[in-house]
Motif scaffolding. Sequence first.
Motif, mmCIF file in Angstrom:
data_model
loop_
_atom_site.group_PDB
_atom_site.id
_atom_site.type_symbol
_atom_site.label_atom_id
_atom_site.label_comp_id
_atom_site.label_asym_id
_atom_site.label_seq_id
_atom_site.Cartn_x
_atom_site.Cartn_y
_atom_site.Cartn_z
ATOM 1 N N LYS A 51 -57.444 23.041 16.420
ATOM 2 C CA LYS A 51 -57.847 21.655 16.673
ATOM 3 C C LYS A 51 -56.689 20.668 16.581
ATOM 4 O O LYS A 51 -56.777 19.560 17.128
ATOM 5 C CB LYS A 51 -58.946 21.247 15.691
ATOM 6 C CG LYS A 51 -60.240 22.020 15.854
ATOM 7 C CD LYS A 51 -61.277 21.557 14.852
ATOM 8 C CE LYS A 51 -62.588 22.314 15.003
ATOM 9 N NZ LYS A 51 -63.609 21.863 14.028
ATOM 10 N N ASN A 52 -55.633 21.053 15.897
ATOM 11 C CA ASN A 52 -54.517 20.140 15.706
ATOM 12 C C ASN A 52 -53.364 20.375 16.685
ATOM 13 O O ASN A 52 -52.589 19.455 16.964
ATOM 14 C CB ASN A 52 -53.977 20.255 14.279
ATOM 15 C CG ASN A 52 -55.012 19.880 13.243
ATOM 16 O OD1 ASN A 52 -55.645 18.831 13.344
ATOM 17 N ND2 ASN A 52 -55.208 20.735 12.247
ATOM 18 N N GLN A 53 -53.253 21.600 17.200
ATOM 19 C CA GLN A 53 -52.106 21.951 18.021
ATOM 20 C C GLN A 53 -52.443 22.123 19.503
ATOM 21 O O GLN A 53 -51.698 21.657 20.376
ATOM 22 C CB GLN A 53 -51.461 23.245 17.492
ATOM 23 C CG GLN A 53 -50.965 23.161 16.063
ATOM 24 C CD GLN A 53 -49.837 22.163 15.892
ATOM 25 O OE1 GLN A 53 -49.007 21.984 16.782
ATOM 26 N NE2 GLN A 53 -49.803 21.508 14.733
ATOM 27 N N ASP A 54 -53.535 22.814 19.797
ATOM 28 C CA ASP A 54 -53.858 23.115 21.195
ATOM 29 C C ASP A 54 -54.352 21.860 21.913
ATOM 30 O O ASP A 54 -55.014 20.994 21.326
ATOM 31 C CB ASP A 54 -54.924 24.212 21.259
ATOM 32 C CG ASP A 54 -54.381 25.553 20.804
ATOM 33 O OD1 ASP A 54 -53.196 25.830 21.076
ATOM 34 O OD2 ASP A 54 -55.124 26.315 20.163
ATOM 35 N N ARG A 55 -54.083 21.811 23.213
ATOM 36 C CA ARG A 55 -54.429 20.625 24.003
ATOM 37 C C ARG A 55 -55.177 21.016 25.283
ATOM 38 O O ARG A 55 -54.740 21.894 26.017
ATOM 39 C CB ARG A 55 -53.167 19.826 24.350
ATOM 40 C CG ARG A 55 -52.490 19.237 23.115
ATOM 41 C CD ARG A 55 -51.238 18.469 23.451
ATOM 42 N NE ARG A 55 -50.631 17.925 22.242
ATOM 43 C CZ ARG A 55 -50.954 16.745 21.711
ATOM 44 N NH1 ARG A 55 -51.861 15.977 22.313
ATOM 45 N NH2 ARG A 55 -50.373 16.332 20.605
ATOM 46 N N PHE A 56 -56.285 20.327 25.497
ATOM 47 C CA PHE A 56 -57.110 20.548 26.686
ATOM 48 C C PHE A 56 -57.697 19.205 27.108
ATOM 49 O O PHE A 56 -57.336 18.157 26.573
ATOM 50 C CB PHE A 56 -58.226 21.554 26.390
ATOM 51 C CG PHE A 56 -57.730 22.934 26.051
ATOM 52 C CD1 PHE A 56 -57.449 23.844 27.054
ATOM 53 C CD2 PHE A 56 -57.528 23.313 24.725
ATOM 54 C CE1 PHE A 56 -56.974 25.113 26.761
ATOM 55 C CE2 PHE A 56 -57.060 24.573 24.412
ATOM 56 C CZ PHE A 56 -56.780 25.480 25.430
ATOM 57 N N ASP A 57 -58.613 19.231 28.083
ATOM 58 C CA ASP A 57 -59.385 18.048 28.430
ATOM 59 C C ASP A 57 -60.617 17.993 27.520
ATOM 60 O O ASP A 57 -60.698 18.743 26.547
ATOM 61 C CB ASP A 57 -59.787 18.093 29.908
ATOM 62 C CG ASP A 57 -58.576 18.001 30.825
ATOM 63 O OD1 ASP A 57 -57.530 17.500 30.387
ATOM 64 O OD2 ASP A 57 -58.682 18.451 31.988
ATOM 65 N N ALA A 58 -61.576 17.140 27.847
ATOM 66 C CA ALA A 58 -62.772 16.988 27.016
ATOM 67 C C ALA A 58 -64.019 17.006 27.890
ATOM 68 O O ALA A 58 -64.000 16.524 29.033
ATOM 69 C CB ALA A 58 -62.714 15.684 26.229
ATOM 70 N N PHE A 59 -65.090 17.570 27.355
ATOM 71 C CA PHE A 59 -66.409 17.425 27.964
ATOM 72 C C PHE A 59 -67.216 16.490 27.074
ATOM 73 O O PHE A 59 -67.524 16.808 25.929
ATOM 74 C CB PHE A 59 -67.110 18.775 28.114
ATOM 75 C CG PHE A 59 -66.554 19.611 29.229
ATOM 76 C CD1 PHE A 59 -66.805 19.288 30.548
ATOM 77 C CD2 PHE A 59 -65.762 20.711 28.956
ATOM 78 C CE1 PHE A 59 -66.275 20.038 31.592
ATOM 79 C CE2 PHE A 59 -65.231 21.477 29.976
ATOM 80 C CZ PHE A 59 -65.485 21.138 31.302
ATOM 81 N N CYS A 60 -67.515 15.315 27.624
ATOM 82 C CA CYS A 60 -68.227 14.281 26.873
ATOM 83 C C CYS A 60 -69.699 14.261 27.277
ATOM 84 O O CYS A 60 -70.068 14.674 28.378
ATOM 85 C CB CYS A 60 -67.608 12.913 27.125
ATOM 86 S SG CYS A 60 -65.836 12.807 26.799
#
Length: 337
Positions: free
Chosen positions: A230-239
Amino acid sequence: MMNCAVILLLTSSCFTSSALYNPNRAVTSKLKYLLEPPVYAEVVARRGQNATLPCILRTKPRHYKVKWTKLEPENMGRENIIMISNAQAFKPYGHLGARASLRRSHSMDASLQIRRLLLDDGGKYRCELVNGIEDESVVITLRIEGVVFPYQSEDGRYRLTFHEAKEVCAEQDGILASYHQLYRAWTEGLDWCNAGWLQDGTVHYPIIQPRPACGGQLLPGIRSYGAKDKNQDRFDAFCFTSQTSGSVSFVSGSFSFEQAGHACQRQGAELALVGHLYSAWRFQNYDQCDGGWLRDGSVRFPISNPRELCGGIPEAGVRSFGFPNKMKPLFGAYCYM
């Protein structure tokens, strides 16, 4: 002849009773106090509405209490108590308890009423009867009716940590979607080839039309990257968002981003959030074939009646121009009031 029939009937009755008799039956049988299963195991409502979660007692023991809790899978071991009650009184707990009460339409009714539903009120709730001898419970699902929308940072694809994804969803009038909400959106036609965070810290994306860049020859479905850092990996978001109390309108013109904000202010409104536009599209069938600025600096337009000159895509949805240069006066404005 009749006497013989009576004798045979009595004899048959005696054998029947003897065959069914079980000296341990009183010990093994369970007295059920709650209606099981509930008549409706899922309650559906929208944000801002009230909801009643059913829990009916069949009979009341002399001493008992009813405890309502919300089950939080992501917080294993933590019990989120909403209310504890008995025949005389009830005590609420936490932010949910502040909006909750017991319906008490009759003496056996322990149904929970929740007022002014919020987006994160959706989930599973447990009604538990505690009498010191044998506890029982029923689980009710509260489903907030809404819409899932993918969100990408203005800086580009895959730029959000889990915590940043939560923040951007909140900024756009939403929350991170659950897996069940994403799955339902997929069944309703959501096809998106970029992976995004969900509220449990896992990363997924929904595919209806398989293609080389989106899982190759795999069957349609929800593609999964599993749990990520949760602190390192990066993606988009599903809201996820639901209906709003306000309304969205379009102001025609060729505005820069700043000019679009002023155009909305002249209407007594403000630039709409992405969640506002999706809500209007989903719940009011909002259809506008013109690109317009939103508050995050993106340009989008909602299409409920797909046609060739409005994006050229056969499915309804919210089309996006991404994040154009804010200085160029090219688009209208979507306002929220």
